[in-house]
Design a protein around this motif. Structure first.
Motif, PDB file in Angstrom:
ATOM      1  N   ALA A 181      32.204  12.547  46.326  1.00  0.00           N
ATOM      2  CA  ALA A 181      32.103  11.148  46.024  1.00  0.00           C
ATOM      3  C   ALA A 181      30.552  10.731  46.442  1.00  0.00           C
ATOM      4  O   ALA A 181      30.139  11.025  47.514  1.00  0.00           O
ATOM      5  CB  ALA A 181      32.938  10.344  46.820  1.00  0.00           C
ATOM      6  N   PHE A 182      30.085   9.777  45.504  1.00  0.00           N
ATOM      7  CA  PHE A 182      28.712   9.345  45.838  1.00  0.00           C
ATOM      8  C   PHE A 182      28.587   7.971  45.576  1.00  0.00           C
ATOM      9  O   PHE A 182      29.482   7.187  45.170  1.00  0.00           O
ATOM     10  CB  PHE A 182      27.727   9.731  44.541  1.00  0.00           C
ATOM     11  CG  PHE A 182      27.700  11.275  44.405  1.00  0.00           C
ATOM     12  CD1 PHE A 182      26.626  11.888  45.200  1.00  0.00           C
ATOM     13  CD2 PHE A 182      28.504  11.963  43.857  1.00  0.00           C
ATOM     14  CE1 PHE A 182      26.541  13.190  45.186  1.00  0.00           C
ATOM     15  CE2 PHE A 182      28.568  13.314  43.777  1.00  0.00           C
ATOM     16  CZ  PHE A 182      27.547  14.110  44.733  1.00  0.00           C
ATOM     17  N   ASP A 183      27.673   7.227  46.395  1.00  0.00           N
ATOM     18  CA  ASP A 183      27.404   5.857  46.520  1.00  0.00           C
ATOM     19  C   ASP A 183      26.743   5.547  44.982  1.00  0.00           C
ATOM     20  O   ASP A 183      26.890   4.550  44.423  1.00  0.00           O
ATOM     21  CB  ASP A 183      26.387   5.376  47.487  1.00  0.00           C
ATOM     22  CG  ASP A 183      27.175   5.084  48.680  1.00  0.00           C
ATOM     23  OD1 ASP A 183      28.420   5.148  48.598  1.00  0.00           O
ATOM     24  OD2 ASP A 183      26.736   5.222  49.893  1.00  0.00           O
ATOM     25  N   GLU A 184      25.636   6.551  44.631  1.00  0.00           N
ATOM     26  CA  GLU A 184      25.106   6.365  43.550  1.00  0.00           C
ATOM     27  C   GLU A 184      24.721   7.620  42.978  1.00  0.00           C
ATOM     28  O   GLU A 184      24.449   8.482  43.689  1.00  0.00           O
ATOM     29  CB  GLU A 184      23.766   5.573  43.782  1.00  0.00           C
ATOM     30  CG  GLU A 184      23.151   5.265  42.674  1.00  0.00           C
ATOM     31  CD  GLU A 184      21.618   4.330  42.871  1.00  0.00           C
ATOM     32  OE1 GLU A 184      21.851   3.222  43.121  1.00  0.00           O
ATOM     33  OE2 GLU A 184      20.433   4.910  43.008  1.00  0.00           O
ATOM     34  N   ILE A 185      24.881   7.777  41.604  1.00  0.00           N
ATOM     35  CA  ILE A 185      24.385   8.980  41.046  1.00  0.00           C
ATOM     36  C   ILE A 185      24.224   8.839  39.479  1.00  0.00           C
ATOM     37  O   ILE A 185      24.155   7.734  39.099  1.00  0.00           O
ATOM     38  CB  ILE A 185      25.646   9.881  41.041  1.00  0.00           C
ATOM     39  CG1 ILE A 185      25.258  11.241  40.829  1.00  0.00           C
ATOM     40  CG2 ILE A 185      26.660   9.388  39.974  1.00  0.00           C
ATOM     41  CD1 ILE A 185      26.546  12.208  40.852  1.00  0.00           C
ATOM     42  N   GLY A 186      23.142   9.576  39.076  1.00  0.00           N
ATOM     43  CA  GLY A 186      22.959   9.359  37.428  1.00  0.00           C
ATOM     44  C   GLY A 186      24.040   9.442  36.616  1.00  0.00           C
ATOM     45  O   GLY A 186      24.327   8.119  36.062  1.00  0.00           O
ATOM     46  N   SER A 187      24.905  10.528  36.576  1.00  0.00           N
ATOM     47  CA  SER A 187      26.043  10.489  35.744  1.00  0.00           C
ATOM     48  C   SER A 187      26.918  11.531  36.394  1.00  0.00           C
ATOM     49  O   SER A 187      26.717  12.400  36.738  1.00  0.00           O
ATOM     50  CB  SER A 187      25.713  10.874  34.605  1.00  0.00           C
ATOM     51  OG  SER A 187      26.850  11.459  33.827  1.00  0.00           O
ATOM     52  N   THR A 188      28.234  10.935  36.463  1.00  0.00           N
ATOM     53  CA  THR A 188      29.181  12.076  37.371  1.00  0.00           C
ATOM     54  C   THR A 188      29.472  13.099  36.347  1.00  0.00           C
ATOM     55  O   THR A 188      29.632  14.152  36.699  1.00  0.00           O
ATOM     56  CB  THR A 188      30.417  11.178  37.418  1.00  0.00           C
ATOM     57  OG1 THR A 188      30.933  10.717  36.261  1.00  0.00           O
ATOM     58  CG2 THR A 188      30.329  10.176  38.591  1.00  0.00           C
ATOM     59  N   ASN A 189      29.160  12.795  34.925  1.00  0.00           N
ATOM     60  CA  ASN A 189      29.554  13.914  34.004  1.00  0.00           C
ATOM     61  C   ASN A 189      28.530  14.756  34.033  1.00  0.00           C
ATOM     62  O   ASN A 189      28.795  16.244  34.248  1.00  0.00           O
ATOM     63  CB  ASN A 189      29.327  13.321  32.503  1.00  0.00           C
ATOM     64  CG  ASN A 189      30.705  13.258  31.970  1.00  0.00           C
ATOM     65  OD1 ASN A 189      31.789  12.638  32.877  1.00  0.00           O
ATOM     66  ND2 ASN A 189      31.113  13.438  30.638  1.00  0.00           N
ATOM     67  N   VAL A 190      27.283  14.277  34.543  1.00  0.00           N
ATOM     68  CA  VAL A 190      26.189  15.537  34.550  1.00  0.00           C
ATOM     69  C   VAL A 190      26.207  16.236  35.839  1.00  0.00           C
ATOM     70  O   VAL A 190      26.051  17.446  35.901  1.00  0.00           O
ATOM     71  CB  VAL A 190      24.721  14.740  34.298  1.00  0.00           C
ATOM     72  CG1 VAL A 190      23.615  15.612  34.890  1.00  0.00           C
ATOM     73  CG2 VAL A 190      24.309  14.065  33.008  1.00  0.00           C
TER      74      VAL A 190
END
Ligand code: BTN
Length: 327
Positions: A84-93
């Motif tokens: 789990a992230f607060d912010e990420i580029g793309s969960t798919n990537v």
């Protein structure tokens, strides 16, 4: 994780639970419990501590955290390993990176927001912080690569079921994988795969849902909506993720038995917004019109062309008159 376990107990306890009971339950010291309670409070949970009574959870924030998701999960495999992230580029990537690292079937990646969310056909996808769901599931199905695209429809069906349970409006699917609420898009799904000609390494199913946004930007508002914009209510996103995974897991298992969509076809077709409506099928070079007649066992859209001939559409982008225009 001790924090997840303590939080679960607090969420399940109506009244107070003493620090001593928590120590005994998990075989840890009072200091360990105290530290965990402090951490939970820092995440935004409101916990009352009363001498001689113990701890009482007064209020939970709507967090797409690992603890919240794990505590709502009703699956056997999916989501048991969650990032789990607060912010990420793309969960798919990110999920693809996990796929390359050999992480297990069923691994879940979620984020409160994405800075480079990806949509279908090279479009971008916006995931507003703390009010949307961005989730990607890593799957390792032992099927031929040409069957993998059907998994997108299995996910659309699972999202549909989870949203239908909320009873906040008319839920439908625009073939192949947009989920609509009151005929506006609330959910998009992007499936990506790594495979050899005769073998799937892994499949990533990325799902984005507009949940607790009050409204959508003006240019999107005619075609897209959120659960809150339609109902005036807010929803617990972790609970929704868990319901989606629950429905997906059971349909995935039957899909793997038959390697087609025969088990969900009837229900999918019942919710198909395109059914018996005029569709415009845009393929690479051609554009044809006809009346949609539902999906086949392998997820193609059956269209009765204006000339009367039946055609099975595989990967065209279908537009339906009256359903958010010809997007
Ligand atoms: C669409 O174009 O309709 C598909 C949108 C898919 C968005 C989701 S959000 C989670 C996952 N991560 C991404 O970058 N995209 C998908």
């Amino acid at each position: 994780m001790l924090k997840t376990k303590v939080l679960k107990i607090l969420q399940e306890t109506d009244g107070y639970i003493s620090g001593q009971s928590l120590c005994e339950m998990f075989g840890v010291s009072r200091t360990a419990i105290w530290k965990v309670i402090k951490k939970i409070k820092e995440e935004g949970y409101q916990i009352e501590s009363v001498q001689n009574k113990g701890y009482h959870l007064v209020n939970s924030p709507d967090l797409l955290s690992k603890s919240e998701i794990l505590n709502h999960l009703q699956t056997e495999i999916l989501g048991k390993e969650t990032y789990a992230f607060d912010e990420i580029g793309s969960t798919n990537v990110y999920a693809k990176e996990l796929g390359e690292q050999g992480k297990a079937h069923g691994t879940l990646v979620v984020s409160e927001t994405q800075t480079d969310g990806r949509g279908r056909r090279g479009r971008s996808w916006t995931s507003p912080k703390a009010s949307s769901i961005s989730m990607s599931v890593l799957l390792r199905p032992q099927i031929m690569p040409d069957k993998a695209s059907m998994l997108t429809l299995v996910m659309a069906h699972a999202v549909l079921k989870a949203l239908d349970e909320l009873k906040i409006g008319q839920v439908s699917i625009k073939w192949p994988n947009d989920v609509l609420l009151n005929e506006k898009k609330v959910c998009g799904i992007l499936t990506e795969m790594s495979a050899e000609p005769d073998m799937v390494h892994y499949v990533i199913i990325g799902t984005g849902i507009n949940v607790n946004m009050d409204s959508l930007p003006k240019d999107e508002a005619p075609y897209a909506t959120s659960l809150k914009a339609e109902s005036g209510k807010t929803f617990n996103r972790a609970e929704l993720v868990a319901r989606i995974l629950f429905h997906f897991e059971s349909s995935y298992d039957t899909f793997m038995d038959t390697e087609d969509l025969s088990n969900i076809k009837e229900e999918y077709n019942r919710y198909l917004v395109n059914m018996d409506r005029k569709v415009c099928v845009k393929e690479r070079k051609t554009e044809t019109t006809g009346i949609a007649k539902g999906i086949t066992d392998d997820g193609k859209l059956l269209v009765q062309l204006d000339g009367g001939e039946m055609k099975e559409i595989f990967a065209g982008e279908v537009s339906v008159r009256g359903i958010y225009g010809y997007v």
